[in-house]
Structures are given as structure tokens and as C-alpha cells.
Design an enzyme around this catalytic site. Structure first.
Site, mmCIF file in Angstrom:
data_model
loop_
_atom_site.group_PDB
_atom_site.id
_atom_site.type_symbol
_atom_site.label_atom_id
_atom_site.label_comp_id
_atom_site.label_asym_id
_atom_site.label_seq_id
_atom_site.Cartn_x
_atom_site.Cartn_y
_atom_site.Cartn_z
ATOM 1 N N GLY A 45 1.011 -1.089 0.213
ATOM 2 C CA GLY A 45 -0.010 -0.037 -0.070
ATOM 3 C C GLY A 45 0.954 1.286 0.129
ATOM 4 O O GLY A 45 2.141 1.210 0.607
ATOM 5 N N CYS A 105 5.651 -0.143 7.603
ATOM 6 C CA CYS A 105 5.126 0.915 6.884
ATOM 7 C C CYS A 105 6.717 1.410 5.908
ATOM 8 O O CYS A 105 7.596 1.680 6.600
ATOM 9 C CB CYS A 105 4.942 2.061 7.794
ATOM 10 N N HIS A 147 -4.759 0.891 7.342
ATOM 11 C CA HIS A 147 -3.195 1.371 7.686
ATOM 12 C C HIS A 147 -3.171 2.728 6.482
ATOM 13 O O HIS A 147 -2.697 3.530 7.082
ATOM 14 C CB HIS A 147 -2.408 0.280 7.356
ATOM 15 N N GLU A 148 -3.432 2.303 5.166
ATOM 16 C CA GLU A 148 -3.187 3.494 4.393
ATOM 17 C C GLU A 148 -4.466 4.749 4.746
ATOM 18 O O GLU A 148 -4.082 5.636 4.532
ATOM 19 C CB GLU A 148 -3.582 2.954 2.985
ATOM 20 N N HIS A 151 -3.043 7.090 7.093
ATOM 21 C CA HIS A 151 -2.069 7.823 6.480
ATOM 22 C C HIS A 151 -2.881 9.002 5.954
ATOM 23 O O HIS A 151 -2.246 10.206 6.176
ATOM 24 C CB HIS A 151 -1.192 7.194 5.118
HETATM 25 ZN ZN LIG Z 1 2.411 3.314 5.998
#
Ligand SMILES: [Zn+2]
Length: 196
Positions: A45, A105, A147-148, A151
Site C-alpha cells: 500500500g 510501513c 493502515h493506508e 495515512h
Molecule cells: Zn504506512
């Protein structure tokens, strides 16, 4: 074109990203470059803030997980074929009992920690053509999306760790910000000294 990935400590990773519209300059080229950047770094990702842009855009391709035998055959098949671009995403619902998974990440190389997340999400987003979808995801696909999504909300997985764990990795994180780390993809470090 491969873009440099912004490292931990850059303020852009802490910003809540803004929606974009069809007129965003050279969007299809940007998306293409982001896929190239993600594949070049063996990521599953990549979110726009990670290449320095505070906009609500991220990509997911879970194919690398399909080779992991700890998943069922059905899951492996799903993971193999899941590739998607998310624009202006909003998570509408998250549900279920939190489960742990060891996350990493591209902006925080060499740090991996168990992160707890809920297993099911409902998300609204637009694709490359600005068609709007509302879909539900679960399991590892949901996790990569979460997770993305974090961000574009200005949140990193390290923000979700216990204060004890945060203390343990503090030195490592500060070295990443300074560029004191070995990596095999292009990065931009916020605190790297320009003197030689
Ligand atoms: Zn990340």
C-alpha cells in the site's frame, strides 16, 4: 517514475489530507508513479502523504500476501487479486473484536510491531474515474486499507502502540528521520544533515 518516499518525522505524515477532484493536475500520471513507487519498494500500500502530497489518495495491492501459507486458499486467492485506488475515502463503519497483526510501513523502514484493529470496515471512496462506491472489506484487505486510510488522516501505525513500545523504538525512529538507516529504495529524510 519512482518517487522518493517520505520518512518518519516529516510533518506531511501528520497532516489530515484534503479531498481532490477530477481537475487535480496530472492525476493519472501521479497514480501511475505511485504504483511504480510502491512496487519498487515491495509495499502492499502507499498513500499520497508518503510521497509528500497531503491529498486523500492511496493505493493497495495485496498480491505479495498471496504467497503466505498462513492464509486459507480462499483468502490467498482474494489477496492475489486485490488491487485498488482509493480517492476521497471515508471509513463509514468499523466493527468486530480487535485483532493483532505485525505491521510495517514504507515510511518507517525496519520497524515492525503488532497493531490492533477491528476486522470489518465499510468504506466510501472514488476510483480513478471518480465513480463513487460504498463497499465492505474484512481480514487482511481491510487491515491494509485501514493502515493506508490512517495515512490520509495523519496517523501512523506507531501512534497506535503502547507508551512502553513507543519508548522502546524512539531511538530507531529518530535515526530514520535523520536518514541513519540502510534501505534499498529512494527516500527523503526530514532531518538529514545536508553537510558532508
Ligand atoms: Zn504506512
Amino acid at each position: 517514475m519512482i518517487l522518493p518516499i517520505v520518512a518518519y518525522g516529516d510533518p506531511v505524515l501528520k497532516k489530515k489530507a484534503k479531498d481532490i477532484d477530477k481537475d487535480y493536475p496530472r492525476l493519472s500520471e501521479l497514480i501511475e508513479n505511485m504504483y511504480e513507487t510502491m512496487y519498487g519498494a515491495y509495499g502492499v500500500g502507499l498513500a499520497a502523504p508518503q510521497i509528500g502530497l497531503p491529498i486523500r489518495l492511496f493505493l493497495v495491492d495485496t498480491e505479495p500476501f498471496a504467497e503466505d501459507d498462513s492464509f486459507s486458499e480462499k483468502e490467498q486467492e482474494q489477496l492475489k487479486n486485490f488491487k485498488r485506488t482509493f480517492i476521497n475515502a471515508q471509513i463509514l463503519e468499523e466493527e468486530g473484536d480487535e485483532w493483532a497483526f505485525n505491521e510495517g510501513c514504507l515510511s518507517i523502514p525496519d520497524v515492525r510491531e503488532d497493531v490492533f484493529r477491528q476486522p470489518k470496515i465499510k468504506i466510501q471512496y472514488q476510483d480513478e474515474n471518480f465513480d463513487t462506491y460504498v463497499e465492505e472489506f474484512d481480514g487482511l484487505i481491510a487491515r491494509v486499507i485501514q493502515h493506508e486510510y490512517d495515512h490520509i488522516e495523519g496517523v501512523l501505525f506507531t501512534d497506535k502502540l503502547s507508551s512502553f513500545k513507543k519508548r522502546l523504538i524512539k531511538g530507531k525512529l529518530s535515526n530514520i528521520s535523520k536518514g541513519k538507516i540502510k534501505i534499498d529504495y529512494k527516500m527523503r529524510f526530514p532531518l538529514m544533515s545536508r553537510k558532508r
